[in-house]
Design an enzyme around this catalytic site. Structure first.
Site, PDB file in Angstrom:
ATOM      1  N   HIS A 130       0.841  -1.206   0.000  1.00  0.00           N
ATOM      2  CA  HIS A 130       0.000   0.000   0.000  1.00  0.00           C
ATOM      3  C   HIS A 130       0.876   1.256   0.000  1.00  0.00           C
ATOM      4  O   HIS A 130       0.625   2.203  -0.762  1.00  0.00           O
ATOM      5  CB  HIS A 130      -0.910  -0.020   1.237  1.00  0.00           C
ATOM      6  CG  HIS A 130      -1.648   1.263   1.481  1.00  0.00           C
ATOM      7  ND1 HIS A 130      -2.976   1.446   1.141  1.00  0.00           N
ATOM      8  CD2 HIS A 130      -1.242   2.446   2.045  1.00  0.00           C
ATOM      9  CE1 HIS A 130      -3.350   2.671   1.482  1.00  0.00           C
ATOM     10  NE2 HIS A 130      -2.318   3.296   2.037  1.00  0.00           N
ATOM     11  N   GLU A 131       1.902   1.273   0.841  1.00  0.00           N
ATOM     12  CA  GLU A 131       2.769   2.454   0.919  1.00  0.00           C
ATOM     13  C   GLU A 131       3.569   2.642  -0.359  1.00  0.00           C
ATOM     14  O   GLU A 131       3.746   3.769  -0.842  1.00  0.00           O
ATOM     15  CB  GLU A 131       3.695   2.343   2.130  1.00  0.00           C
ATOM     16  CG  GLU A 131       2.986   2.287   3.479  1.00  0.00           C
ATOM     17  CD  GLU A 131       1.996   3.417   3.681  1.00  0.00           C
ATOM     18  OE1 GLU A 131       2.185   4.504   3.097  1.00  0.00           O
ATOM     19  OE2 GLU A 131       1.019   3.221   4.413  1.00  0.00           O
ATOM     20  N   HIS A 134       1.467   4.303  -2.961  1.00  0.00           N
ATOM     21  CA  HIS A 134       1.450   5.770  -2.824  1.00  0.00           C
ATOM     22  C   HIS A 134       2.649   6.383  -3.547  1.00  0.00           C
ATOM     23  O   HIS A 134       2.528   7.403  -4.225  1.00  0.00           O
ATOM     24  CB  HIS A 134       1.503   6.166  -1.344  1.00  0.00           C
ATOM     25  CG  HIS A 134       0.173   6.187  -0.659  1.00  0.00           C
ATOM     26  ND1 HIS A 134      -0.916   6.879  -1.159  1.00  0.00           N
ATOM     27  CD2 HIS A 134      -0.242   5.620   0.507  1.00  0.00           C
ATOM     28  CE1 HIS A 134      -1.944   6.729  -0.341  1.00  0.00           C
ATOM     29  NE2 HIS A 134      -1.566   5.969   0.673  1.00  0.00           N
ATOM     30  N   GLU A 206      -6.349   7.093  -0.976  1.00  0.00           N
ATOM     31  CA  GLU A 206      -6.252   5.918  -0.098  1.00  0.00           C
ATOM     32  C   GLU A 206      -6.900   4.702  -0.755  1.00  0.00           C
ATOM     33  O   GLU A 206      -6.354   3.602  -0.719  1.00  0.00           O
ATOM     34  CB  GLU A 206      -6.907   6.210   1.256  1.00  0.00           C
ATOM     35  CG  GLU A 206      -6.105   7.138   2.152  1.00  0.00           C
ATOM     36  CD  GLU A 206      -4.716   6.612   2.450  1.00  0.00           C
ATOM     37  OE1 GLU A 206      -4.562   5.411   2.731  1.00  0.00           O
ATOM     38  OE2 GLU A 206      -3.764   7.412   2.383  1.00  0.00           O
TER      39      GLU A 206
END
Length: 284
Positions: A130-131, A134, A206
């Site tokens: 997930h990071e 980003h 997100e």
């Protein structure tokens, strides 16, 4: 779909700036505010990673320091053809993580001690994916653009409020008083509208990072489980010594804030988990 939504929200934010600036300060006033806000956010864009890592006293680690975390990030970066980011650990029991940096080649990921204790290997991989999503999606740049425009709107609104209260518009004819009251009302509402759009952009990014991260690691259910556990952990043990202005950076809100969904930096956890479960069925 999320990228289209983000584009539309940014366009709405820009449109609000143009309309508000022309109505109250003219195109020149709007341009000056935009440039001033842009300079402030440009500095933030280039140095925010160092600022936030220092704020949370994050310590850079190597492969022999925290091998579990480092190897997960290294494998994900290699698998997805990304430059290896710097890896940091925050000595805090609240379970959370974030990514920062102006580009994939200047990126850092950070995880708290709490998250390393709480999650298993697959869940940690989902969080780090997930990071990295980003980073890959350049969400720091998108957030900076949104903050620049919203900041310019807020600056114009502040100038208009002072002018309406202390300027000549509050005296004299009823026409002048009416114009001043209208300008004052708009100056109060416009920043609220800008903040709503800015928060909507944050929530959209997100969702996009959840989806992209799940695809990067191939484990959407592991990410869904991790989000549920992190949400519960962060609520029972909020981040110590943090600043709520940085809440949008973290994978789950690290504070107990009672913000309504419209003003929240993160989507509701139920919606995030539901979308990941749907994605898992699609990928099966």
């Amino acid at each position: 779909m999320n990228s289209i939504k983000t584009t539309l929200l940014l366009a709405a934010l820009t449109g609000l700036l143009v309309v508000f600036g022309n109505m109250l300060g003219g195109s020149q006033g709007a341009l000056i505010a935009l440039i001033f806000a842009g300079v402030m956010n440009f500095v933030s864009y280039w140095y925010s990673d160092k600022i936030v890592l220092k704020m949370y006293r994050a310590q850079e680690v190597g492969p022999s320091d925290v091998p579990q975390l480092y190897s997960v990030v290294e494998n994900l970066a290699r698998k997805n053809g990304m430059p290896m980011p710097k890896v940091f650990v925050i000595n805090n029991d609240s379970p959370n993580a974030f990514a920062t940096g102006r580009s994939p080649s200047h990126a850092s990921v950070a995880a708290t001690v709490g998250i390393l204790r709480l999650l298993d290997q697959d869940e940690l991989e989902g969080v780090m994916a997930h990071e990295l999503a980003h980073v890959k999606n350049r969400d720091t740049l998108i957030s900076t653009v949104a903050a620049t425009v919203a900041g310019a709107i807020t600056m114009i609104a502040t100038m208009v409020r002072w002018s309406a209260i202390f300027g000549g518009g509050m005296r004299g004819s009823s026409n002048n008083r009416g114009n001043a009251i209208g300008a004052l009302a708009l100056a109060i509402l416009a920043p609220m509208a800008a903040l709503l759009i800015q928060m909507a952009i944050s929530r959209s990014r997100e969702f996009a990072a959840d989806e992209a991260g799940a695809k990067m690691c191939g484990k959407p259910l592991a990410l869904a489980n991790a989000l549920t556990r992190l949400h519960q952990g962060a609520r029972s043990m909020p981040l110590r010594g943090g600043n709520e202005a940085t809440a949008h950076l973290f994978i789950v809100n690290p504070f107990k804030g009672g913000m309504t969904s419209l003003f929240s930096t993160h989507p509701s956890m139920d919606d995030r988990v539901r979308k990941l479960r749907e994605l898992s069925r699609q990928m099966a």
